[in-house]
Design a protein around this motif. Structure first.
Motif, mmCIF file in Angstrom:
data_model
loop_
_atom_site.group_PDB
_atom_site.id
_atom_site.type_symbol
_atom_site.label_atom_id
_atom_site.label_comp_id
_atom_site.label_asym_id
_atom_site.label_seq_id
_atom_site.Cartn_x
_atom_site.Cartn_y
_atom_site.Cartn_z
ATOM 1 N N SER A 213 0.868 -1.147 0.039
ATOM 2 C CA SER A 213 -0.035 0.117 -0.103
ATOM 3 C C SER A 213 0.846 1.350 -0.027
ATOM 4 N N CYS A 214 1.987 1.357 0.484
ATOM 5 C CA CYS A 214 3.008 2.374 0.278
ATOM 6 C C CYS A 214 3.077 3.020 -0.902
ATOM 7 N N ALA A 215 3.077 1.981 -1.943
ATOM 8 C CA ALA A 215 3.162 2.550 -3.287
ATOM 9 C C ALA A 215 1.831 3.187 -3.934
ATOM 10 N N LEU A 216 0.806 2.842 -3.190
ATOM 11 C CA LEU A 216 -0.463 3.579 -3.658
ATOM 12 C C LEU A 216 -0.350 4.771 -2.909
ATOM 13 N N ASP A 217 0.248 5.081 -1.805
ATOM 14 C CA ASP A 217 0.329 6.230 -1.263
ATOM 15 C C ASP A 217 1.358 7.177 -2.023
ATOM 16 N N ALA A 218 2.187 6.612 -2.582
ATOM 17 C CA ALA A 218 3.132 7.505 -3.532
ATOM 18 C C ALA A 218 2.546 8.370 -4.576
ATOM 19 N N ILE A 219 1.439 7.807 -5.084
ATOM 20 C CA ILE A 219 0.804 8.508 -6.402
ATOM 21 C C ILE A 219 -0.664 8.970 -5.784
ATOM 22 N N GLY A 220 -1.032 9.022 -4.382
ATOM 23 C CA GLY A 220 -2.026 9.630 -3.817
ATOM 24 C C GLY A 220 -3.296 8.707 -4.156
ATOM 25 N N ALA A 221 -3.262 7.458 -4.277
ATOM 26 C CA ALA A 221 -4.194 6.467 -4.559
ATOM 27 C C ALA A 221 -4.555 5.881 -3.396
ATOM 28 N N GLU A 222 -6.165 5.602 -3.122
ATOM 29 C CA GLU A 222 -6.707 5.153 -1.844
ATOM 30 C C GLU A 222 -6.871 3.636 -2.036
ATOM 31 N N ILE A 223 -6.626 2.930 -0.987
ATOM 32 C CA ILE A 223 -6.904 1.412 -1.016
ATOM 33 C C ILE A 223 -8.199 0.920 -1.322
ATOM 34 N N VAL A 224 -8.475 0.145 -2.099
ATOM 35 C CA VAL A 224 -9.844 -0.474 -2.609
ATOM 36 C C VAL A 224 -9.910 -1.864 -1.849
ATOM 37 N N ARG A 225 -8.918 -2.569 -2.097
ATOM 38 C CA ARG A 225 -9.129 -4.218 -1.374
ATOM 39 C C ARG A 225 -7.890 -4.765 -1.744
ATOM 40 N N ASP A 226 -7.618 -5.567 -1.008
ATOM 41 C CA ASP A 226 -6.395 -6.722 -1.470
ATOM 42 C C ASP A 226 -7.020 -7.753 -2.639
ATOM 43 N N VAL A 227 -6.111 -8.021 -3.381
ATOM 44 C CA VAL A 227 -6.460 -9.461 -4.148
ATOM 45 C C VAL A 227 -6.513 -10.580 -3.543
ATOM 46 N N LYS A 228 -7.570 -11.092 -3.597
ATOM 47 C CA LYS A 228 -7.726 -12.319 -2.537
ATOM 48 C C LYS A 228 -6.993 -13.553 -3.150
ATOM 49 N N PRO A 229 -6.482 -14.418 -2.172
ATOM 50 C CA PRO A 229 -5.793 -15.554 -2.459
ATOM 51 C C PRO A 229 -6.653 -16.483 -3.569
ATOM 52 N N GLY A 230 -5.633 -16.792 -4.586
ATOM 53 C CA GLY A 230 -6.231 -17.581 -5.885
ATOM 54 C C GLY A 230 -6.981 -16.766 -6.799
#
Length: 472
Positions: A213-230
């Motif tokens: 998520s730190c890479a999202l912060d670097a461009i001002g993006a907000e977290i949507v969700r994690d890609v789920k296992p599988g």
């Protein structure tokens, strides 16, 4: 007074991947650049960016070195405006360190020019590669990521996503993937979700996928969700998302991401890395009450754990060690021989803070023990009276085959001798580790791969299936 020590860290990190897709063409390569810069801690050997144009074509640039060394203004200008781009920073768990093995893997496939960026380690890639060689396929690199790309292309019939799913069903081990093809961005995690992959959204509406998520912060993006296992998550040119899933999903997230690999300001699977490390420190204070004058953490990943210990114990946290922040990090150098000869990371000891003092020294992990021994020796030379070492993870006694470069039991001090013997080897007055169950609780209590601590591997692995140079 500060006295210097060369620090050879004994673990290397995981690769970092970053992808972005938008409705309208723009200079997405620059946003990928910033995302990779935020993921630099995950790999310092090489960096690369690939951008799509006309859906079935791609332009890319990759080279050896840090992100800001590989990409100057001239290199970024080579990458045209686009609607889809992917990037990668690498350290080598499979394949040697050279530009041929740099990522993304870009190739002409059944869907035109395609690109794959991979974080992890596919442990049966050697067998898959041998089968493909027998059928006449050729390879240019010695990395498992090219095997992944080739197998995806092999399985594509009419459906891109069907080919990705069919290929990923064959792979054992760890893989978080970004695939760029047909103007789409496809994000994939293995059935255990061993390596992180998170989705975000920028203020401009672009969809982003990144290792942390730190890479999202670097461009001002907000977290949507994690890609789920599988999950095989397809993001099309209209930014609509559709998911398919692999079979036999069994979440086993790599717990070492919380211990050491990820940045402390990242959030993994909804759990703050900072909070996980801080809770470990608090638990250590409850478990091990030591009569001492000060608490000190080994920079950088153990500092949060040390703060947790200090807050609970009431023993002040003091700067005993300072890290030179203007040099690289030797622990992600491509081989032990380079690490041993590198002066890219130095620690300084502050005599005025530690002379005559009883110190609680906290580190995130002990792998070979050489680093801990050097640090303790340095502190004693600068007048430390006692050094009691606490570790924010259990004993590392088993190899990791899934993307952390500690692949043999022989190189692990915890795989050969007891805790008391480790204490003597590193020269500490006492040594204690956090129990595994406490670590799991601090990290959210979910399903984890903790094989480096307990030897319980999520996939069956044999020694002849693994090794950094198996394709060379």
């Amino acid at each position: 007074m500060a006295e210097k020590i060369l620090l050879e860290r004994n673990i290397k990190e995981a690769c970092g991947i970053f992808g972005i897709i938008s409705r309208d063409s723009s200079e997405l390569a620059r946003k990928v650049y910033f995302g990779l810069f935020a993921l630099q801690h995950r790999g310092q050997e090489s960096a690369g960016i690939a951008v799509s144009y006309q859906k079935d074509k791609a332009v890319y640039y990759k080279n050896m070195g840090l992100v800001n060394d590989v990409f100057k203004e001239a290199e970024l200008e080579l990458l045209p405006p686009t609607t889809v781009a992917v990037g990668h920073v690498r350290y080598s768990t499979t394949g040697s360190s050279n530009v041929v093995n740099a990522q993304p893997v870009v190739f002409y496939g059944k869907k035109g020019r395609m690109a794959v960026a991979h974080n992890g380690n596919v442990v049966n890639a050697n067998q898959i590669k041998a089968q493909m060689l027998d059928k006449g396929h050729i390879f240019q690199s010695s990395i498992d990521s090219e095997v992944i790309a080739a197998r995806i292309n092999y399985h594509i019939k009419d459906d891109l996503v069907g080919g990705i799913v069919a290929a990923c069903e064959e792979f054992l081990g760890a893989f978080s993937l970004l695939v760029m093809a047909e103007g789409k961005l496809v994000a994939v995690r293995d059935r255990h979700g061993l390596k992180p992959l998170i989705i975000g959204k920028t203020p401009e509406g672009e969809i982003v996928a990144a290792s942390e998520s730190c890479a999202l912060d670097a461009i001002g993006a907000e977290i949507v969700r994690d890609v789920k296992p599988g999950e095989v998550l397809v993001i099309d040119e209209n930014l609509e998302m559709q998911s398919r899933f692999l079979k036999n999903i069994e979440p086993k997230f790599c717990i070492f991401e919380y211990v050491y690999i990820s940045r402390s300001d990242s959030v993994l699977n909804g759990v703050s890395v900072y909070e996980a490390r801080y809770k470990c420190g608090r638990m250590l204070a409850e478990l091990f009450k030591i009569d001492a004058d000060l608490v000190a953490g080994v920079p950088d990943s153990a500092l949060v754990c040390a703060k947790g210990y200090s807050d609970v114990s009431g023993i002040p946290m003091v700067d005993a060690i300072s890290k030179n922040r203007y040099v690289g990090r030797t622990f992600i150098q491509p081989s032990q021989s380079v690490r041993e000869n590198s002066v890219s990371l130095k620690l300084n000891a502050f005599r005025s803070n530690i002379e005559g003092k009883r110190i609680i020294l906290i580190d995130d992990s002990i792998v070979r023990g050489t680093t801990s021994k050097k640090i303790i020796s340095l502190l004693r030379k600068n007048g430390a009276k006692e050094i009691h070492m606490l570790v924010g993870s259990p004993i590392v006694g088993h190899p990791c085959y899934f993307g952390v470069d500690m692949q043999t039991r022989e190189e692990l001090v915890g795989g050969k001798i007891t805790k008391d013997d480790i204490c003597k080897k590193i020269g500490a007055d006492s040594l204690n580790y956090i129990p595994l169950e406490c670590l799991k609780t601090a990290c959210g209590g979910g399903g984890f791969c903790a094989a480096c601590f307990d030897g319980n591997y999520p996939d069956s692995v044999t020694d002849d299936e693994t090794g950094k140079f198996i394709f060379e």
